[in-house]
Motif scaffolding. Structure first.
Motif: not given
Lengths: 273, 237
Positions: A65, A68, A70, A99, A103-104, A106-107, A111, A131, A134-135, A179-180, A183, B121-123, B127
């Protein structure tokens, strides 16, 4: 060299190439008064498969966590590919990450959760494609095609337009894995991914993960109670207790010839049930 | 005079009631979503601003707010507000504050695990809200939105006090003219009830659609039907 007061010396001093993919540097995590990780140090190399075992509450899931983002560390630094997850450079100093920086970093990280966490407001297809579109900014067509390939791999191509609630737990977890992977992560974190499944559904999910381990070079960190699976896929097993690594080594040694008393006790309890 | 002679007048009144209700609902909805979403972000300044809005407009009576907009605002600013517009503003601002709390609560009720999946998912925060959190919170918001819409509709009766010829106003006038108090108010009650049913019909339709989207609705039969069927089944066993 830039330093901030809570950073250990030499933390960013490695030349490129020497730096492991993931490095925990005196990481401390507390929940209130409860210290979950006590100055934890460990590294994971690119492409390595590491399994974390240990009694519940030993801090294994917390490690995933933290990676990630979290949870936030209370002390120390987590380095991923030479970047700190929790800090960023500003005017030559390391300051808490914002943030955008998070985001950069954790691209590269994906998980899979114990409870799958699929989005109930989306079909299987959209769970996998939203995802990336959009990401990562890839086209719908490309994302769709990738979703189909991934669903082929996890054996659920025919469920692409199904709704998550129409799937069994095992199927949901396989969609979550797809899904994971959509990415294109460099690091895949697996948090007790079979613990919420009925026994007969566990094998299907583990087979998919074995396949990923066999066919990709994704770095995998898993927390699991499936010792046979850990033996099959991991290069290294870390035994945790009370926020510390008690013992680590290749799976043959940890499972076949554990040195520490605590490891023996734990394995005995798990394997004898 | 029979009720049918008066029907055109009632329909005219109902038209104003409906107009104010729909206008007020539209305003309240926009406010509720905006303030509710702002009230659930991490930034403490934005959150505090949302909380202030909610406390202020939840705490003032819609009737007094409407009087203020209609009578006091022109004195303060020199700008006169149309009575219908004053009514829509007062009701929308007031009900919007309740709606914002509903939205905030519904957002909070989306399981944290869903939020965590969006992080994995890096949103971006926007988003997350737009693609995952709000679509799931929506189903939870709707029943309360339905109640608030009906509250607003009934609250619209206060506009008769600033001479908007809505249902209540018409009923009072007809009572004066015809002297048939029972008929005048019974007819108004029935009309309010019908409007409420129409509103509820649309809200329930939206609820079913939202539930279906989350994959949790039994395909066709309504919840009420299901419960009765279950009760009958249980009783027979």
């Amino acid at each position: 060299m830039p330093q901030s007061d809570n950073l250990p010396a030499g933390a960013a001093g490695h030349a490129p190439g020497e730096e492991p993919l993931i490095r925990f540097d005196k990481v401390v995590k507390r929940f209130g008064r409860n210290v979950v990780l006590r100055e934890l140090d460990f590294t994971v190399d690119a492409g390595e498969r590491v399994t974390l075992i240990g009694p519940s509450g030993s801090g294994k899931t917390t490690i995933l966590r933290l990676l990630m983002t979290l949870e936030r560390v209370n002390g120390g630094v987590i380095w991923v590919n030479g970047d700190s997850l929790s800090h960023m450079r500003r005017n030559g100093r390391l300051v808490p990450a914002n943030e955008k920086h998070q985001r950069e970093v954790r691209k590269k990280i994906g998980m899979v959760f114990q409870q799958f966490n699929l989005f109930p407001n989306m079909s299987v297809r959209r769970n996998i494609t939203e995802a990336p579109v959009h990401t990562l900014g890839i086209s719908r067509e490309e994302a769709d095609q990738r979703a189909e390939e991934l669903l082929d791999m996890v054996g659920l191509r025919q469920k692409i337009d199904a709704h998550p609630t129409q799937l069994s737990g095992g199927q949901q977890q396989r969609v979550a894995i797809a899904r994971a992977l959509a990415m294109r992560p460099q690091i895949l974190l697996l948090d007790e991914v079979t613990s919420a499944l009925d026994p007969e559904l566990v094998a299907g999910v583990l087979d998919v993960l074995r396949e990923i381990a066999r066919t990709t070079d994704i770095t995998m960190l898993s927390v699991t109670h499936e010792m046979a699976f850990a033996k099959d896929v991991s290069h290294r097993v870390l035994m945790f207790d009370q926020g510390r690594i008690v013992e680590e080594g290749p799976p043959e040694q940890i499972f076949g010839d554990p040195h520490e008393e605590r490891t023996k006790e734990f394995l005995h309890a798990v394997l004898e049930g | 005079m029979t009720f049918f002679d008066l029907l055109p007048l009632y329909l005219n009144g109902a038209w104003y009631t409906l107009l104010i209700t729909l206008g007020g609902c539209a305003l309240a909805f926009v406010i509720a979503m905006t303030v509710g979403i702002v009230g659930s972000v991490r930034n403490p300044v934005l959150r505090a601003a949302a909380a202030v809005y909610v406390e202020v407009f939840r705490g003032v009576a819609a009737l007094v707010l409407m009087f203020w907009l209609f009578y006091a605002l022109p004195l303060v600013t020199g700008y006169r507000v149309e009575p219908v517009f004053a009514a829509i503003l007062a009701l929308g601002l007031n009900v919007g504050a309740y709606g914002a709390e509903n939205v905030r609560g519904a957002i909070k009720a989306v399981p944290r695990a869903q939020y965590e999946a969006t992080v994995a998912l890096n949103m971006t925060p926007v988003q997350r809200m737009r693609m995952v959190i709000l679509p799931q919170a929506w189903a939870q918001m709707l029943p309360t939105f339905g109640n608030l819409a009906i509250e607003l509709m009934k609250g619209s009766a206060v506009v008769s006090l600033i001479a908007v010829s809505d249902l209540t106003f018409v009923a009072q006038q007809l009572r004066t003219f015809s002297g048939d108090t029972a008929l005048a108010f019974t007819a108004a009650l029935v009309m309010y009830f019908i409007i409420a049913q129409v509103l509820l019909f649309f809200v329930r339709m939206a609820e079913r659609r939202a539930d279906r989207r989350l994959g949790r609705a039994p395909a066709k039969p309504t919840r009420r039907g299901g419960r009765i069927a279950a009760a009958v089944k249980g009783g027979g066993a």
